[in-house]
Structure formats: C-alpha cells, structure tokens
Write an enzyme that holds these catalytic residues in place. Structure first.
Site, short mmCIF file in Angstrom:
data_model
loop_
_atom_site.label_atom_id
_atom_site.label_comp_id
_atom_site.label_asym_id
_atom_site.label_seq_id
_atom_site.Cartn_x
_atom_site.Cartn_y
_atom_site.Cartn_z
N ASN A 7 50.01 -19.91 32.94
CA ASN A 7 49.90 -20.25 34.33
C ASN A 7 50.52 -21.90 33.96
O ASN A 7 49.62 -22.86 33.81
CB ASN A 7 48.83 -20.37 35.04
CG ASN A 7 48.64 -20.70 36.30
OD1 ASN A 7 49.75 -21.44 37.07
ND2 ASN A 7 47.49 -20.70 36.96
N ARG A 91 52.35 -16.33 35.59
CA ARG A 91 51.78 -16.73 37.12
C ARG A 91 52.85 -17.36 37.96
O ARG A 91 53.40 -18.26 37.39
CB ARG A 91 50.59 -17.28 36.91
CG ARG A 91 50.21 -17.47 38.60
CD ARG A 91 49.32 -18.71 38.87
NE ARG A 91 49.25 -18.87 40.27
CZ ARG A 91 48.85 -19.89 40.84
NH1 ARG A 91 48.54 -20.93 40.27
NH2 ARG A 91 48.61 -19.64 42.45
N ARG A 241 47.02 -31.67 50.00
CA ARG A 241 48.13 -31.04 50.81
C ARG A 241 47.32 -30.98 52.29
O ARG A 241 46.17 -30.74 52.64
CB ARG A 241 48.30 -29.41 50.51
CG ARG A 241 49.09 -29.38 49.32
CD ARG A 241 49.24 -27.88 48.86
NE ARG A 241 48.68 -27.64 47.58
CZ ARG A 241 48.49 -26.39 46.96
NH1 ARG A 241 49.06 -25.72 47.67
NH2 ARG A 241 48.12 -26.23 45.77
#
Ligand code: AMP
Length: 397
Positions: A7, A91, A241
C-alpha cells in the site's frame, strides 16, 4: 503460496507478506518519510522479531528494496529467496470508470492508474510509483491492482450522480466513485458473521474513520451509497481534507483568500479538515489531548467531526429504512471510544444505543450495543490486506 501486499502512499509504503495456505501474516512493516532525510523502515515478524532500518530512502525504489531485503534479513527474515514471493497485490484508491474489477498490472495499467491521479491526488500517483518500483525489483513476479472503488459500482444512479448537466456527467465520467471499498468488503463479511447470517438481507452502515473517513450504506452486502464521491475528498471532514463544502466557496477563496488555482487541490486535501479547524493536528489523539487541556478549537474540530458523521448515519438510516448494524472501523473508529460515543449519542429515537462500558474497547472486535438498542453496534478492525491478498491469489490462479 506467498503474496506480498503493498500500500503505497506519497511518502510511505506499508506491506504485509501472507502465507496463503493459512492466510497468516508472516511479516509486515512500513516505510515512512520516503524522500526525507529522516526516513525509516520498521519491520516486524509474526513471531515477534523486529528491526528498524534507517538507511536513506530518497525514492520508493529504495523503500521497495529495503522491504525485500528485510524479508530475507538474517535476523528478521521470513523467506530465504525472493523467488518465494508468488505475487504482489497493490492497493489502489481510484479505479475511475476504467477499472470496475481488480486487474493484473502491466505497464499500460500502471500508466492508466497514474492518469487517474486527478481523481485521487493523494494516492494514485504513489500507487503507480510503487508498481513501477516493485516491477523493477521483481520483474518476473505477477502483480495485481485491487481498487477501493470497485465495491461501489453497485450504487444506483440516483445516489451516484451529481446534479450537473446529464450529458456532461456521462461524457466526462463525473460521478460518485467512493473509496474504502476493500475495507467495506471485509467489514460486510465480518458483520454478517457477527450477526449470524449471510450478507443477503442485511442492512449495514460502515463508519470507516481514519486519516480518510467515509460512511457507507450497504444492503444485501452491496454498496448503495457512500459519503466519498468523485474523489476521496467528498463527505465528512477528515484529518486534513475539508470534506463536502458549498462549491461556491471554491471561487470565493480563490478570489479573496489568497489561494491560487494551482494550489487548490493541495489546499482542500492537505490544509483543511480537523487540522485546519483546530490548528493543532490531524491526529485525533493530539486533538483529544489538546481539548482536554482546554483548547477550544481542538474541541470544536472534534465536535464538528462527530456531528458530520452522525448526519450521515441518520441519512443512511433513512435511505436504508433502518439498519441491522452500525460498524466502526479504521484508526479512529477502532480506537477512539470518545468519537464513537459522540457519534452515537442522542440516537435513541432511531433505536440506536451503545453500552458505555463496552465502548471503552480499543483496537479489537467488540459488540458495543446498548441493552435497549434495536440496532447492533460493532467495532471491527478492518483488514484490507487480507482482501487484497485473496483477490491477488484469485487473479493469478
Ligand atoms: P488510519 O488512516 O485508519 O490509519 O487512521 C489513522 C488515524 O487514526 C490517526 O491519524 C489518528 O487520528 C487515529 N488514531 C489512531 N489510533 C488512535 C487512538 N488510539 N485514539 C484515537 N485516534 C487514533
């Protein structure tokens, strides 16, 4: 069969090596701060051996090489030759409209994944780099890309479309792609097992709360709505975010707040969220410590986050017409009882209550349902890696 699951983030690389005969993790670890002078690599084996490497990792290639070396290290290795690695599963956050299923990786697929970076700026570029570097190090080992977005292709049009002109949405593939689908898939399976039935006939709301957070409504084991959208920026506010904001704020901040158009993506992805509101940190442990010491903005950020998650839970209780289970997972969902309590508080009228004592659980599977709750509430640590390993094995077989 041994499968290495990778990942890749922009400055990190997490990995797990699976023995698929027993579906057990042989070794795992993470490389952090790739590209920075203080980069390090932590490696751990299933029998408790550990090592930290601090040799320079200016790029992901050194990180991949360090991972491969650690797997064969005299002290902490678990294989004697790289030939033992049968496949690598990657991923990938965003598959866009191109990848509706997991796929074998070649140079073209890697380029396509990189080109989708516009729709997952924090992730896809790093995934493509990771793929190229793994291929460089192990050119004969097959690789598979497993996408976070695949699970959400079952979301119906009424929930996946934005209210833009229809032709524009279709022509430019602007729709809700969602994310965290691999995590959701694992959670659905485990939740159904904990409910004592198959996924068919179940209604589940998954609160995947981590650095990135999403809430997903799942019916009969299939995603029917999710809070993340065209990119993993939509939905609730996150570590850095901003989550869903009035779209009119974007031209306004460009005009008045000194944010340049070219910096906009970085701004909304990396300078906002609980960190932007609190001015403290994106990490909930820091926020809670600061709130405890009386930092009002840290408390506000925590309150805003729980409130936004609660709104999605309420919305999905409505769209699903009730739920059998609400599940908390990922870094915050698995570990942070305070957030879980704040999200679940005051939902008695919807038949949702948690047990305050049981809710003190951290990082392990638990049923935290309150005595009068009609809806089960579970904590389930997610396991995206095993899902990626299984999918990789399926594709290469
Ligand atoms: P993830 O993206 O799933 O790895 O989640 C990472 C985030 O989980 C961190 O940034 C923290 O905000 C949060 N987290 C991890 N451990 C804890 C904990 N023990 N208590 C509260 N939050 C935690």
């Amino acid at each position: 069969m041994k499968i290495l699951v990778i990942n890749c983030g922009s400055s990190s690389l997490k990995y797990q090596l699976f023995d698929m005969e027993t579906e057990t993790v042989m070794a795992k670890g993470n490389c952090e701060k790739i590209g920075f002078p203080d980069a390090f690599h932590k490696h751990k084996t299933s029998d408790g051996r550990q090592k930290v490497y601090d040799s320079p990792m200016p790029t992901h290639l050194e990180a991949v090489n360090s991972v491969l070396a650690s797997l064969m290290d005299k002290e902490v290795g678990v294989i004697s030759s790289l030939d033992e690695i049968d496949a690598i599963g990657h991923r990938v956050v965003q598959g866009g409209s191109i990848f509706k299923e997991s796929t074998l990786v070649d140079a073209e697929v890697t380029d396509q994944i990189e080109a989708l970076a516009e729709m997952a700026p924090l992730h896809n570029k790093a995934h493509a780099i990771g793929m190229r570097m793994c291929h460089e190090a192990l050119p004969n080992v097959p690789m598979v890309a497993v996408f976070d977005t695949t699970f959400h292709w079952t979301i119906p049009e009424k929930a996946n479309m934005y209210a833009l002109p229809y032709e524009m949405s279709k022509k430019y593939n602007i729709r809700r792609f969602g994310a965290h689908g691999t995590s959701n898939k694992y959670i659905v399976q485990r939740t159904a097992e904990m409910l004592g039935k198959g996924p068919e006939g179940t209604k589940i709301i998954v609160c995947h709360l981590g650095n990135g957070s999403s809430i997903t409504a799942i019916k009969d084991g299939k995603s029917v709505d999710t809070s993340m959208g065209f990119t993993p920026l939509d939905g609730v506010m996150m570590g850095t975010r901003c989550g869903a904001i009035d779209p009119a704020i974007i031209p306004y901040i460009i005009k008045h707040c000194g944010v340049e158009v070219d910096d906009l993506n970085d701004f909304v992805n990396e300078k906002c969220g609980v960190e932007g509101v609190s001015g403290v940190s994106s990490d909930f442990r820091d926020l809670e410590a600061a709130a405890e010491e009386g930092n009002e903005r840290a408390k506000l950020a925590l309150d805003m986050f729980a409130y936004q998650v609660k709104k999605y839970v309420g919305a999905y209780m409505a769209t699903l017409n009730g739920a059998d289970a609400i599940v908390f997972t990922a870094g915050i969902g698995e570990n942070d009882g305070e957030v879980r309590r704040n999200v679940m508080e005051g939902l008695g009228n919807l038949g949702i209550e948690i047990d305050i004592e049981k809710n003190k659980v951290r990082g392990k599977e638990a049923d935290i349902t309150g005595p009068n709750s009609k809806v089960k509430v579970f904590v389930i640590p997610t396991n995206e890696e095993i899902m990626i390993a299984r999918e990789t094995m399926r594709l290469i077989s």
